[in-house]
Motif scaffolding. Structure first.
Motif, mmCIF file in Angstrom:
data_model
loop_
_atom_site.group_PDB
_atom_site.id
_atom_site.type_symbol
_atom_site.label_atom_id
_atom_site.label_comp_id
_atom_site.label_asym_id
_atom_site.label_seq_id
_atom_site.Cartn_x
_atom_site.Cartn_y
_atom_site.Cartn_z
ATOM 1 N N ILE A 1 0.761 -1.138 -0.030
ATOM 2 C CA ILE A 1 -0.053 0.036 0.083
ATOM 3 C C ILE A 1 0.684 1.270 -0.082
ATOM 4 N N PHE A 2 0.518 2.096 -0.893
ATOM 5 C CA PHE A 2 1.529 3.314 -0.855
ATOM 6 C C PHE A 2 1.380 4.260 0.039
ATOM 7 N N GLY A 3 2.640 4.693 0.820
ATOM 8 C CA GLY A 3 2.492 5.631 1.853
ATOM 9 C C GLY A 3 2.581 4.815 3.201
ATOM 10 N N ILE A 4 2.889 3.378 3.310
ATOM 11 C CA ILE A 4 2.906 2.652 4.521
ATOM 12 C C ILE A 4 4.426 2.061 4.754
ATOM 13 N N GLU A 5 5.020 2.185 5.832
ATOM 14 C CA GLU A 5 6.097 1.606 6.202
ATOM 15 C C GLU A 5 6.160 0.800 7.409
ATOM 16 N N VAL A 6 6.394 -0.414 7.353
ATOM 17 C CA VAL A 6 6.496 -1.424 8.397
ATOM 18 C C VAL A 6 7.792 -1.202 9.054
ATOM 19 N N ILE A 7 7.909 -0.629 10.328
ATOM 20 C CA ILE A 7 8.992 -0.179 10.967
ATOM 21 C C ILE A 7 9.444 -1.330 12.144
ATOM 22 N N GLY A 8 8.666 -2.386 12.411
ATOM 23 C CA GLY A 8 8.872 -3.239 13.346
ATOM 24 C C GLY A 8 7.835 -4.358 13.671
ATOM 25 N N GLU A 9 8.311 -5.587 13.986
ATOM 26 C CA GLU A 9 7.376 -6.679 14.118
ATOM 27 C C GLU A 9 7.510 -7.180 15.642
ATOM 28 N N ALA A 10 6.760 -7.635 16.305
ATOM 29 C CA ALA A 10 6.765 -7.928 17.704
ATOM 30 C C ALA A 10 6.119 -9.651 17.799
ATOM 31 N N GLY A 11 6.677 -10.644 18.496
ATOM 32 C CA GLY A 11 6.140 -11.586 18.557
ATOM 33 C C GLY A 11 5.312 -12.091 20.018
ATOM 34 N N ASN A 12 5.532 -11.091 20.850
ATOM 35 C CA ASN A 12 4.524 -11.110 22.347
ATOM 36 C C ASN A 12 4.329 -9.690 22.565
ATOM 37 N N GLY A 13 3.457 -9.773 23.529
ATOM 38 C CA GLY A 13 2.960 -8.262 23.858
ATOM 39 C C GLY A 13 4.150 -7.363 24.600
ATOM 40 N N ARG A 14 4.695 -8.178 25.474
ATOM 41 C CA ARG A 14 5.847 -7.179 25.789
ATOM 42 C C ARG A 14 6.772 -6.440 24.965
ATOM 43 N N GLN A 15 7.031 -7.502 24.194
ATOM 44 C CA GLN A 15 8.165 -6.884 22.907
ATOM 45 C C GLN A 15 7.418 -5.726 22.327
#
Length: 253
Positions: free
Chosen positions: A24-38
């Protein structure tokens, strides 16, 4: 550009969501987390605009993580993405912008992100509306002279209650906005609400208290919520649908 962080414990689903979002234009994924605390840690570090949250996260579930995220920045758009529709009530209790059911529909995600982009643009371009900071006619002298003592870092600041425009939570602290500057305290909004005895300050949201005399505009925002624009500050507030009804009953003709 909208900055996005994904909270999802399934690596395959994270990859699917990342690919959809990055298409999608204008979207940048800057991080991923595998659990809630992270996820909460990443949000605190990178300050995203949007967070996708799976309800069923390990260590800290999505609803609990969302509450923590709102204490960091209540303006973050939270989108719950889950295989279950049984958590809808809990999701909207923490003011989620949207609730997506797996498997995701590409068009629905595009519509949601388009709406967020429009709302963020509107919020960012809203300027300061000047208004004379005087109490309304009829307000008694006692209320006009009411003082609030704010303690922070071994310092005590005296604030005239009638000068308060907005009180909000940001970076796990409480920020008091006035025409002469902002003041930060470790006290919670609830503690301040209990201390301040003024009919003009209204708790419109878990993360906001506003001076009703400073409201200039109320516009639709996320699901069951509205954006409030205030005089003399660029900062805006959010009011829930339930609180808007209470506001109308209490203050409007």
């Amino acid at each position: 550009m909208l900055k996005v962080i994904i909270g999802e414990d399934d690596p395959a689903m994270r990859l699917v969501l990342r690919r959809v979002l990055e298409g999608i234009f204008g979207i940048e994924v800057i991080g991923e987390a595998g659990n809630g605390r992270q996820l909460v840690s990443l949000v605190e570090e990178f300050k995203p605009d949007v967070v996708f949250v799976d309800v069923d996260l390990p260590e800290m579930n999505g609803v609990e993580a969302a509450r923590e995220i709102f204490d960091i920045d209540p303006k973050i758009f939270i989108i719950f993405a889950t295989a279950y529709d049984s958590y809808t009530h809990e999701a909207f209790e923490v003011y989620a912008f949207d609730y997506l059911i797996k498997p995701f529909k590409l068009e629905r995600i595009k519509q949601t992100m388009k709406r967020i982009s429009e709302l963020k643009g509107e919020r960012d371009k809203s300027g300061i509306v000047e208004r004379l900071m005087t109490p309304p006619v009829g307000e008694n002298r006692e209320n006009k002279n009411l003082k609030l003592l704010v303690y922070s870092n071994d310092k005590c600041t005296v604030i005239n209650v009638h000068e308060i425009i907005l009180i909000t939570r940001f970076d796990r602290k409480t920020v008091i906005h006035t025409a002469r500057g902002n003041f930060t305290t470790n006290e919670t909004l609830k503690q301040l609400e209990e201390r301040i005895k003024s009919e003009k300050l209204f708790r419109c949201h878990k993360s906001y208290m506003i001076n009703v005399d400073m409201i200039t505009e109320i516009v639709p925002w996320g699901n069951r919520s509205y954006l409030i624009k205030l005089a003399n500050v660029k900062e805006t507030a959010i009011i829930t649908q339930e609180k808007l009804k209470e506001f109308q009953e209490k203050y409007c003709l």
